[in-house]
Scaffold this active site. Sequence first.
Site, short mmCIF file in Angstrom:
data_model
loop_
_atom_site.label_atom_id
_atom_site.label_comp_id
_atom_site.label_asym_id
_atom_site.label_seq_id
_atom_site.Cartn_x
_atom_site.Cartn_y
_atom_site.Cartn_z
N LYS A 136 39.21 49.40 56.76
CA LYS A 136 38.69 48.20 55.68
C LYS A 136 38.11 47.16 56.52
O LYS A 136 38.89 46.50 57.31
CB LYS A 136 40.08 47.79 55.22
CG LYS A 136 39.83 46.74 54.14
CD LYS A 136 40.98 46.12 53.34
CE LYS A 136 40.63 44.63 52.60
NZ LYS A 136 42.10 44.43 52.14
N ASP B 76 37.12 37.99 52.12
CA ASP B 76 37.98 38.25 50.87
C ASP B 76 38.30 37.05 50.24
O ASP B 76 39.23 36.37 50.44
CB ASP B 76 39.04 39.11 51.10
CG ASP B 76 39.92 39.62 50.01
OD1 ASP B 76 39.43 39.30 48.77
OD2 ASP B 76 41.09 40.12 49.97
N LYS C 10 41.27 34.09 44.78
CA LYS C 10 42.42 33.68 45.45
C LYS C 10 42.50 32.04 45.60
O LYS C 10 41.58 31.52 45.45
CB LYS C 10 42.34 34.04 47.01
CG LYS C 10 42.44 35.50 47.18
CD LYS C 10 42.54 35.52 48.90
CE LYS C 10 42.56 37.27 49.37
NZ LYS C 10 43.94 37.73 48.74
N ASP D 72 41.11 41.27 43.47
CA ASP D 72 41.24 41.02 44.76
C ASP D 72 42.05 42.33 45.21
O ASP D 72 42.43 42.24 46.49
CB ASP D 72 42.45 39.71 44.66
CG ASP D 72 42.65 39.24 45.95
OD1 ASP D 72 41.81 39.65 47.04
OD2 ASP D 72 43.74 38.36 46.04
N ARG E 213 41.49 48.71 48.71
CA ARG E 213 41.75 50.36 48.31
C ARG E 213 40.54 50.81 47.93
O ARG E 213 40.26 52.20 47.77
CB ARG E 213 42.90 50.29 47.36
CG ARG E 213 42.70 49.40 46.11
CD ARG E 213 44.33 49.29 45.44
NE ARG E 213 44.90 48.21 46.16
CZ ARG E 213 46.20 47.73 45.70
NH1 ARG E 213 46.75 48.43 44.75
NH2 ARG E 213 46.70 46.90 46.41
N1 BES Z 1 43.21 41.19 51.91
C1 BES Z 1 44.22 41.11 51.33
C2 BES Z 1 45.78 41.24 51.47
C3 BES Z 1 46.03 40.66 52.85
C4 BES Z 1 47.00 39.34 52.44
C5 BES Z 1 45.78 40.39 54.10
C6 BES Z 1 47.46 38.31 53.35
C7 BES Z 1 46.16 39.50 55.09
C8 BES Z 1 47.20 38.61 54.68
C9 BES Z 1 44.07 42.12 49.96
O1 BES Z 1 42.82 42.40 49.58
C10 BES Z 1 44.74 41.61 48.61
O2 BES Z 1 44.19 40.45 48.03
N2 BES Z 1 45.74 42.20 48.11
C11 BES Z 1 46.41 41.72 46.91
C12 BES Z 1 46.74 42.86 46.12
C13 BES Z 1 47.10 42.53 44.75
C14 BES Z 1 46.12 42.07 43.96
C15 BES Z 1 47.48 43.73 44.19
C16 BES Z 1 47.64 41.13 47.35
O3 BES Z 1 48.45 41.62 48.22
O4 BES Z 1 48.13 40.15 46.61
ZN ZN Z 2 41.29 42.18 51.08
MN MN Z 3 42.00 40.99 48.32
#
Ligand code: BES
Ligand code: ZN
Ligand code: MN
Length: 523
Positions: free
Chosen positions: A285, A290, A297, A367, A371
């Site tokens: 990835k 992000d 976020k 967000d 995936r």
């Molecule tokens: N990049 C983030 C996940 C992440 C969180 C990486 C903390 C490093 C530290 C990912 O893209 C994300 O935002 N995931 C979301 C998914 C949710 C919207 C289903 C999450 O984990 O909140």
């Molecule tokens: Zn991410």
């Molecule tokens: Mn994300």
Amino acid sequence: MSALTLSTSSATTQRADVVVIGVAKGSKGPVVALGGETVDKAYGGKLAATLEALGAGGSEGETTKLPAPSAGLKAPVVMAVGLGDAPGKNEAYDLETLRRAAGTAARALSGTKKAAFALPVEGAAAVAAVTEGALLGAYAFNTYRSTADGKAGGGSKRGGKPESKKDKDAGAPLAEVVVVGAKARDKGHKAAAERAEVLAAEVSRARDLINTPSNDLTPAVFADQVREAAKQHSLDIEVLDEGALAKGGYGGILGVGQGSDNPPRLVRIAHTHPRAKKTLALVGKGITYDSGGISLKPAGHNETMKCDMSGAAAVFAAVVSAARLGLRVNVTGWLALAENMPSGSATRPGDVLNMYSGKTVEVLNTDAEGRLVLADALTRACEESPDAIVDVATLTGAMVLALGNRTFGVLSNDDAFRSTVHELAEDAGEASWPMPMPTHLRKGMESPVADIANIGERPGGGLVAGLFLKEFVDEDVLWAHLDIAGPAFNESGPFGYTPKGGTGSGVRTLVRLAERTATGDLT
Ligand code: BES
Ligand code: ZN
Ligand code: MN
């Protein structure tokens, strides 16, 4: 990176600025570890007592500097580093203990030019551990500092005291590492040290990429860096730009990248060996930033999101490692690079993407973008029918809540392969834990309009993400997913050989996996 030499000369004769010895917790106070005997002799056999008087107990993470005795030692300073509990009779120190101790000492020695590590190294594996720990601990990222010690700007520019060379050296990493007790003429020792040196250099490569801010590391810049390394190490390389991605129908990668002024890339790099019997595919990835996209976020959750390309950095570093080590296996790396930004052209929650696999995905939360880019890369990687495929991603906050900041989750479509990956990670010195993929969680991703939605129920979010990815992997190929969201980026203080910031999580596990694939036995 620090320069490395091996030395069989005694610790006392080392021409270095500091000699590092180990001190363990004995039942009656600190004890000098193997490797430090001659140094102890130079102190008249009173080193342990002196250390105890100075308050040193031998705990892990502890360092104590003391002046060398008036005679008997070439180096002017001795540093004792804690090794924790002394092992039992005829037992050796755990390799990760050695790695961490060497790293702790190397970190404490920043600003020093040359240090000789006289730690308990019996055998090639211990030589490798000390080498790896010292080189990884000596890492520093000073690219963006006006002075190496970070006292911003230097006094001269602000009219204060002029910036001195000394100031600059204070934050510079330890320049030279000598591993005492390692025999350069012993084939096993030499190979172990060389492997450790490659690993440390490649973990550092990953750390540098992760620490580079997103304004300087766009998908195109990342791809260019891969191109350069590919040329240097004779790797095959192919870069799909936004035009090629559109032509190829990579709806996942394009959908995530379309809100950004910095267009996405899919990079394929490959190490091939003429006598390879197996092929390992690695998918990373590579979200260079992000923001969350339209599902933005909140403040407090985006400051570290330059780290969201850590998976791609790990894959890149692992493929280069495989080439540098000349592994008799084919290793193909796929880097799914995109920047996730909100804008008038960004994907909206509710939009449907046509993925490379032919499936459609309703994006309910922009967000959950990792995936989406991984799905396209996984489908593409499967077209080449690798023997195994492993993706690495900072995928979910849920995995951080489940396993904490130092352990990554391992999910797989095959229980034996999941165990293999977990064991190899342990072997490499990386903490991981096997996680399940309960099929009932698939239901939460049902979409009223598309084949699947990109989010499901919140409980078990890291497992839901794994189930999503599984939809894009051929059923008959061994596949594992490493969620490194916790360990990829260290927001608290440094420890052992792990610095603050980018850690290079995953690199050493992937290299072990490539070595294991070369043996032909993955489960
Ligand atoms: N990049 C983030 C996940 C992440 C969180 C990486 C903390 C490093 C530290 C990912 O893209 C994300 O935002 N995931 C979301 C998914 C949710 C919207 C289903 C999450 O984990 O909140
Ligand atoms: Zn991410
Ligand atoms: Mn994300």
